[in-house]
Motif scaffolding. Sequence first.
Motif, PDB file in Angstrom:
ATOM      1  N   GLY A  83       0.894  -1.570  -0.072  1.00  0.00           N
ATOM      2  CA  GLY A  83      -0.187   0.140   0.260  1.00  0.00           C
ATOM      3  C   GLY A  83       0.781   1.197   0.087  1.00  0.00           C
ATOM      4  N   LEU A  84       1.478   1.195   0.820  1.00  0.00           N
ATOM      5  CA  LEU A  84       2.656   2.255   0.756  1.00  0.00           C
ATOM      6  C   LEU A  84       3.861   2.931  -0.658  1.00  0.00           C
ATOM      7  CD1 LEU A  84       4.130   1.922   4.584  1.00  0.00           C
ATOM      8  CD2 LEU A  84       2.654   4.024   3.240  1.00  0.00           C
ATOM      9  N   LEU A  85       3.538   1.225  -0.815  1.00  0.00           N
ATOM     10  CA  LEU A  85       4.612   1.809  -2.996  1.00  0.00           C
ATOM     11  C   LEU A  85       3.670   2.431  -3.417  1.00  0.00           C
ATOM     12  CD1 LEU A  85       6.667   1.206  -4.165  1.00  0.00           C
ATOM     13  CD2 LEU A  85       5.887  -0.902  -4.640  1.00  0.00           C
ATOM     14  N   GLY A  86       2.205   1.494  -3.456  1.00  0.00           N
ATOM     15  CA  GLY A  86       1.595   2.174  -4.585  1.00  0.00           C
ATOM     16  C   GLY A  86       1.571   3.382  -4.464  1.00  0.00           C
ATOM     17  N   LEU A  87       1.050   4.122  -3.531  1.00  0.00           N
ATOM     18  CA  LEU A  87       1.100   5.587  -2.143  1.00  0.00           C
ATOM     19  C   LEU A  87       2.303   6.434  -3.607  1.00  0.00           C
ATOM     20  CD1 LEU A  87      -0.269   7.810  -0.912  1.00  0.00           C
ATOM     21  CD2 LEU A  87       0.863   6.477   1.247  1.00  0.00           C
ATOM     22  N   LEU A  95       1.665  11.238 -10.595  1.00  0.00           N
ATOM     23  CA  LEU A  95       0.355  11.380 -11.037  1.00  0.00           C
ATOM     24  C   LEU A  95      -0.730  12.293  -9.950  1.00  0.00           C
ATOM     25  CD1 LEU A  95       0.074   7.310 -11.741  1.00  0.00           C
ATOM     26  CD2 LEU A  95       1.334   9.623 -13.305  1.00  0.00           C
ATOM     27  N   THR A  96      -0.715  11.695  -9.112  1.00  0.00           N
ATOM     28  CA  THR A  96      -1.503  13.213  -8.701  1.00  0.00           C
ATOM     29  C   THR A  96      -0.738  15.082  -8.106  1.00  0.00           C
ATOM     30  OG1 THR A  96      -2.712  11.251  -6.664  1.00  0.00           O
ATOM     31  CG2 THR A  96      -2.940  13.681  -6.045  1.00  0.00           C
ATOM     32  N   ALA A  97       0.446  14.669  -8.530  1.00  0.00           N
ATOM     33  CA  ALA A  97       0.787  15.692  -8.244  1.00  0.00           C
ATOM     34  C   ALA A  97       0.887  16.405  -9.533  1.00  0.00           C
ATOM     35  CB  ALA A  97       2.466  15.782  -7.718  1.00  0.00           C
ATOM     36  N   PRO A 121     -14.676  13.371  -3.686  1.00  0.00           N
ATOM     37  CA  PRO A 121     -13.876  13.400  -1.778  1.00  0.00           C
ATOM     38  C   PRO A 121     -12.265  13.845  -2.442  1.00  0.00           C
ATOM     39  CG  PRO A 121     -13.906  11.129  -2.261  1.00  0.00           C
ATOM     40  CD  PRO A 121     -14.620  11.402  -2.716  1.00  0.00           C
ATOM     41  N   ARG A 122     -11.093  14.256  -1.768  1.00  0.00           N
ATOM     42  CA  ARG A 122     -10.616  14.602  -1.302  1.00  0.00           C
ATOM     43  C   ARG A 122      -9.261  12.997  -2.117  1.00  0.00           C
ATOM     44  NH1 ARG A 122      -9.879  18.711  -4.049  1.00  0.00           N
ATOM     45  NH2 ARG A 122     -11.651  17.607  -4.913  1.00  0.00           N
ATOM     46  N   TYR A 123      -7.640  13.661  -2.290  1.00  0.00           N
ATOM     47  CA  TYR A 123      -6.818  12.410  -2.947  1.00  0.00           C
ATOM     48  C   TYR A 123      -6.297  11.864  -1.105  1.00  0.00           C
ATOM     49  CZ  TYR A 123      -6.345  15.089  -6.915  1.00  0.00           C
ATOM     50  OH  TYR A 123      -6.749  15.742  -8.269  1.00  0.00           O
ATOM     51  N   GLY A 124      -6.438  12.020  -0.471  1.00  0.00           N
ATOM     52  CA  GLY A 124      -6.042  12.134   0.787  1.00  0.00           C
ATOM     53  C   GLY A 124      -6.759  11.022   1.571  1.00  0.00           C
ATOM     54  N   SER A 125      -8.752  11.456   1.486  1.00  0.00           N
ATOM     55  CA  SER A 125      -9.513  10.302   1.531  1.00  0.00           C
ATOM     56  C   SER A 125      -9.463   9.165   1.008  1.00  0.00           C
ATOM     57  CB  SER A 125     -11.034  10.896   1.595  1.00  0.00           C
ATOM     58  OG  SER A 125     -10.259  12.286   2.832  1.00  0.00           O
ATOM     59  N   GLN A 126      -9.494   8.788  -0.622  1.00  0.00           N
ATOM     60  CA  GLN A 126      -9.472   7.939  -1.006  1.00  0.00           C
ATOM     61  C   GLN A 126      -8.173   7.157  -1.386  1.00  0.00           C
ATOM     62  OE1 GLN A 126     -10.449   9.017  -5.095  1.00  0.00           O
ATOM     63  NE2 GLN A 126     -11.627  10.951  -4.701  1.00  0.00           N
ATOM     64  N   VAL A 127      -6.959   7.438  -0.763  1.00  0.00           N
ATOM     65  CA  VAL A 127      -6.458   6.532  -0.222  1.00  0.00           C
ATOM     66  C   VAL A 127      -5.862   6.360   1.083  1.00  0.00           C
ATOM     67  CG1 VAL A 127      -3.429   6.718  -0.026  1.00  0.00           C
ATOM     68  CG2 VAL A 127      -4.506   8.366  -1.774  1.00  0.00           C
ATOM     69  N   ILE A 173      -8.466   3.747   0.872  1.00  0.00           N
ATOM     70  CA  ILE A 173      -8.094   1.847  -0.135  1.00  0.00           C
ATOM     71  C   ILE A 173      -7.705   0.815   0.983  1.00  0.00           C
ATOM     72  CG2 ILE A 173      -6.695   1.214  -1.538  1.00  0.00           C
ATOM     73  CD1 ILE A 173      -7.673   3.513  -3.575  1.00  0.00           C
ATOM     74  N   MET A 174      -5.615   1.675   1.667  1.00  0.00           N
ATOM     75  CA  MET A 174      -5.082   1.541   2.709  1.00  0.00           C
ATOM     76  C   MET A 174      -5.308   1.006   4.448  1.00  0.00           C
ATOM     77  SD  MET A 174      -1.775   3.881   1.803  1.00  0.00           S
ATOM     78  CE  MET A 174      -0.996   3.273   3.127  1.00  0.00           C
ATOM     79  N   LEU A 175      -6.532   2.085   4.783  1.00  0.00           N
ATOM     80  CA  LEU A 175      -7.162   1.442   6.012  1.00  0.00           C
ATOM     81  C   LEU A 175      -8.042   0.013   5.992  1.00  0.00           C
ATOM     82  CD1 LEU A 175      -7.467   4.802   7.838  1.00  0.00           C
ATOM     83  CD2 LEU A 175      -5.702   3.581   8.090  1.00  0.00           C
ATOM     84  N   PRO A 176      -7.461  -1.286   7.049  1.00  0.00           N
ATOM     85  CA  PRO A 176      -8.005  -2.097   6.926  1.00  0.00           C
ATOM     86  C   PRO A 176      -9.694  -1.954   8.091  1.00  0.00           C
ATOM     87  CG  PRO A 176      -6.596  -2.239   8.410  1.00  0.00           C
ATOM     88  CD  PRO A 176      -6.301  -0.803   7.392  1.00  0.00           C
ATOM     89  N   PHE A 177      -9.909  -1.177   8.020  1.00  0.00           N
ATOM     90  CA  PHE A 177     -10.580  -0.926   8.999  1.00  0.00           C
ATOM     91  C   PHE A 177     -11.916  -0.560   8.594  1.00  0.00           C
ATOM     92  CE2 PHE A 177      -6.857  -0.165  11.343  1.00  0.00           C
ATOM     93  CZ  PHE A 177      -6.426  -1.647  11.767  1.00  0.00           C
TER      94      PHE A 177
END
Length: 258
Positions: free
Chosen positions: A18-22, A28-30, A245-251, A254-258
């Motif tokens: 997940g961190l590698l994908g981020l 691309l986000t920038a 939603p903002r990019y941070g919320s979308q990431v 995807i990453m948080l398992p909860f």
Amino acid sequence: MTAAPLHRPAATGTLRKGLLGLVLALPLTACGTADKLAQVGQQPHLNAIQDPRTTPGYRPVQMPMPEAQSAHYSPNSLWRSGNRAFFEDQRAKQVGDILTVLVTISDKAQFDNATSRRRSDSSSAGAGGALGTAIDIIGLPAGVAASDLASVDSSTNFSGSGSVDREEKLETTIAAVVLQVLPNGNLVIEGRQEVRVNNEVRELVVAGIVRPEDITSENTIVSEKIAEARIGYGGRGQLTDVQQPRYGSQVLDIMLPF
């Protein structure tokens, strides 16, 4: 003595991926953010008219085809083989012709699901006879007998419910262009439409395969008769950006398992 290899938990590997994908997504986000900053105060641009076959990722459609049949011509006849009418056929039939698509979508779905699960288990172990007496003598805590040496109880309960209530309706008209004529005579069409109103661009895309027999005498066809239909209706602009939603919320979603 050789140390046993350490096994990393699966969660650690998932987190690393997940961190590698981020990290890979940050450039691309920038880039997308920079493009949006450059368009501040400007209206969303309209895409240039171009041949869809020249766009990246375009691939000609290939479908199972029947065996080719030779055409038969009648001598001294006013009827030309292949015509669908006595006079000149004005309906779309070759590459570049324009066809009007009547998009009519009216879908409604409603589901209610409920699931309940319950399980209980009980296990006990002990020792009796001479073995039990020996264990008692060896020294069990006070009040504990060898006949009740081990006891395991477990109980699980699960209940879940879900519901879907969705209704969609879309009615519009769009002109499409014939991109291919398949060997059996079917037509591959695609049409795009962009409308800009108050800094918001609404986009409509229609693509698929149609039979010439389904095209009416007015050179129109309803969307329900398009095979492999791909219909998209959306937009881009200030309103669409606010609704996402903002990019941070979308990431994080995807990453948080909860």
